[in-house]
Design a protein around this motif. Structure first.
Motif, mmCIF file in Angstrom:
data_model
loop_
_atom_site.group_PDB
_atom_site.id
_atom_site.type_symbol
_atom_site.label_atom_id
_atom_site.label_comp_id
_atom_site.label_asym_id
_atom_site.label_seq_id
_atom_site.Cartn_x
_atom_site.Cartn_y
_atom_site.Cartn_z
ATOM 1 N N TYR A 103 41.417 43.297 36.526
ATOM 2 C CA TYR A 103 41.317 43.574 37.953
ATOM 3 C C TYR A 103 39.989 43.068 38.525
ATOM 4 C CZ TYR A 103 45.227 46.565 36.656
ATOM 5 O OH TYR A 103 46.418 47.029 36.150
ATOM 6 N N GLN A 151 40.329 39.338 38.880
ATOM 7 C CA GLN A 151 41.064 38.975 40.088
ATOM 8 C C GLN A 151 40.179 39.071 41.322
ATOM 9 O OE1 GLN A 151 44.378 41.756 39.242
ATOM 10 N NE2 GLN A 151 45.757 40.024 39.549
ATOM 11 N N GLU A 152 39.308 40.067 41.369
ATOM 12 C CA GLU A 152 38.417 40.221 42.517
ATOM 13 C C GLU A 152 37.407 39.090 42.604
ATOM 14 O OE1 GLU A 152 36.591 44.037 42.268
ATOM 15 O OE2 GLU A 152 38.455 45.155 42.612
ATOM 16 N N GLU A 180 39.684 33.715 43.052
ATOM 17 C CA GLU A 180 40.894 33.546 43.867
ATOM 18 C C GLU A 180 42.075 33.100 43.014
ATOM 19 O OE1 GLU A 180 42.561 30.790 47.607
ATOM 20 O OE2 GLU A 180 40.471 30.597 46.902
ATOM 21 N N PHE A 181 41.824 32.174 42.106
ATOM 22 C CA PHE A 181 42.894 31.664 41.234
ATOM 23 C C PHE A 181 42.761 32.285 39.848
ATOM 24 C CE2 PHE A 181 42.303 28.367 44.454
ATOM 25 C CZ PHE A 181 43.599 28.217 44.918
ATOM 26 N N SER A 182 42.825 33.596 39.778
ATOM 27 C CA SER A 182 42.721 34.293 38.498
ATOM 28 C C SER A 182 43.995 34.134 37.687
ATOM 29 C CB SER A 182 42.456 35.781 38.732
ATOM 30 O OG SER A 182 42.587 36.518 37.538
ATOM 31 N N ASN A 229 46.708 36.723 38.154
ATOM 32 C CA ASN A 229 47.637 36.649 39.283
ATOM 33 C C ASN A 229 49.010 36.167 38.837
ATOM 34 O OD1 ASN A 229 45.473 37.336 40.889
ATOM 35 N ND2 ASN A 229 45.104 35.253 41.626
ATOM 36 N N GLU A 230 49.047 35.492 37.688
ATOM 37 C CA GLU A 230 50.276 34.860 37.210
ATOM 38 C C GLU A 230 51.051 35.743 36.230
ATOM 39 O OE1 GLU A 230 50.895 31.832 38.486
ATOM 40 O OE2 GLU A 230 48.959 31.934 39.539
ATOM 41 N N THR A 283 49.548 43.178 32.565
ATOM 42 C CA THR A 283 48.163 43.228 33.031
ATOM 43 C C THR A 283 47.590 44.627 32.891
ATOM 44 O OG1 THR A 283 48.577 41.430 34.607
ATOM 45 C CG2 THR A 283 46.649 42.810 35.005
ATOM 46 N N LEU A 295 42.475 28.551 35.487
ATOM 47 C CA LEU A 295 42.600 29.930 35.954
ATOM 48 C C LEU A 295 41.667 30.938 35.295
ATOM 49 C CD1 LEU A 295 46.528 30.139 35.967
ATOM 50 C CD2 LEU A 295 45.026 29.434 37.837
#
Length: 361
Positions: A132, A135-136, A139-141, A144-145, A151, A270
């Motif tokens: 988490y 992700q913060e 942007e392209f973590s 996210n996928e 997760t 990523l």
């Protein structure tokens, strides 16, 4: 408190064992680096293959899988495995001997400490990375996928491991600099690559159609960004601008030749950091595309000479490299020097010097 292994009281010279995860052969590489550069005897240990034909990296001591998972005689096996050792670095936060809790390496770490060993913990990535927070920051973590359930599982496990590490009072190391965001009290223990294994005389960016290589170790979970790389590079391949190559699974012994046959290597988009593939590509003198965030670079002693790209910019990045080949060759040359400076084992060994009670060299 009486020590289980009285012999430890009489040992004055350090001797290191690193294991049991040995991801990408790094436990073995670190042990070799310590022995070569600090003169401290060191060896790696890892679980052997569970099934015939299972891929494995080089290690000094291999634990036969049935014995690894068998509860009987664990302590005698441990005593035999670590005889003559004074220091044990547990890499990957794996359960090396299942001496206390089959799902938590904290018990094994305490057992080893009580037995008189100097214990350290080495993290490679997902075992402590907070998805988490990643992700913060990015942007392209890669998270996210991924499926939310997976997760969350990763996040819960990593939070527990960070708590264990912080409460342990033990020396802490991380293999990639981005993990210092998750465990600020740790030291960066750089990944090791043997530059001589990847050195070659293959020309770079001299083909009319440059060859672009993408060879993710795995595509599921989709953490490398292959779902973006593949369609974009196939588009450029169909245009005739590049030759796109993405081989399947191969032996590690085959990697140097495959790397040398390429002009540009795309590692990942990523993760916001870099790993073994990026270093092998740079050691091979190839132009290396890898997304490394400024937040990660700020934690490093030098900026890695990689070409940054995101899913939104990758196509233009490759077009620009093909158009400016002199710049591409300059970046590749800087990359090879970066590996020799920071990732050939010397800096990694010096990072462990204080833990081992010896002087840096």
């Amino acid at each position: 408190r009486r020590r289980s292994y009285v012999k430890m009281l009489f040992v004055t010279s350090p001797r290191l064992a690193i294991g049991p995860s040995n991801f990408a052969g790094q436990a073995h590489a670190w042990a070799h680096a310590v022995e070569t550069n600090l003169g401290v005897p060191a060896e790696s240990f890892a679980r052997g293959p569970i099934k015939r034909g299972e891929f494995r990296f080089q290690t000094d001591r291999e634990i036969f899988s049935p014995l690894y998972f068998t509860p009987l005689l664990r302590k005698p096996r441990l005593k035999h495995l670590l005889k003559r050792c004074t220091h044990v670095a547990l890499d990957g936060y794996s359960i090396p001997f299942q001496l206390r809790n089959r799902r938590d390496m904290a018990g094994d770490a305490r057992f080893l400490t009580d037995a008189g060993f100097s214990v350290a913990l080495v993290a490679h990535g997902g075992e402590i990375r907070d998805p988490y927070a990643h992700q913060e920051r990015n942007e392209f973590s890669m998270f996210n996928e991924c499926e939310p359930e997976w997760t969350k599982w990763v996040a819960d496990r990593a939070a527990h491991n960070r708590e264990v590490a912080q409460d342990s009072g033990l020396p802490l190391f991380v293999s990639t600099p981005d993990l210092l965001h998750d465990l600020p009290t740790a030291q960066w223990l750089p990944i090791c690559v043997d530059p001589s294994e990847f050195a070659n005389d293959e020309p770079l960016m001299e083909r009319a159609v440059p060859r672009v290589l993408h060879m993710p170790s795995k595509r599921n979970p989709p953490i490398k960004g292959s779902q973006y790389v593949d369609p974009l590079m196939r588009k450029l391949h169909d245009e005739g601008l590049i030759e796109y190559v993405t081989p399947g699974h191969m032996k590690h012994s085959e990697v140097p030749a495959v790397m040398a046959s390429a002009d540009i290597v795309i590692d990942q988009l990523l993760s916001a950091s870099y790993g073994v593939t990026s270093l092998e590509a740079m050691a091979s003198g190839r132009v290396t595309i890898t997304a490394v965030s400024e937040e990660t670079i700020s934690l490093m002693p030098a900026r890695p000479p990689m070409v940054d790209a995101t899913p939104d910019t990758l196509e233009q990045v490759v077009r620009d490299l093909v158009a400016d080949r002199d710049r591409a060759r300059e970046i590749a040359s800087e990359g090879a020097e970066f590996v020799r400076t920071w990732h050939d084992g010397r800096h990694s060994a010096n990072q462990m010097a204080d833990y081992l009670g010896v002087s840096e060299r």
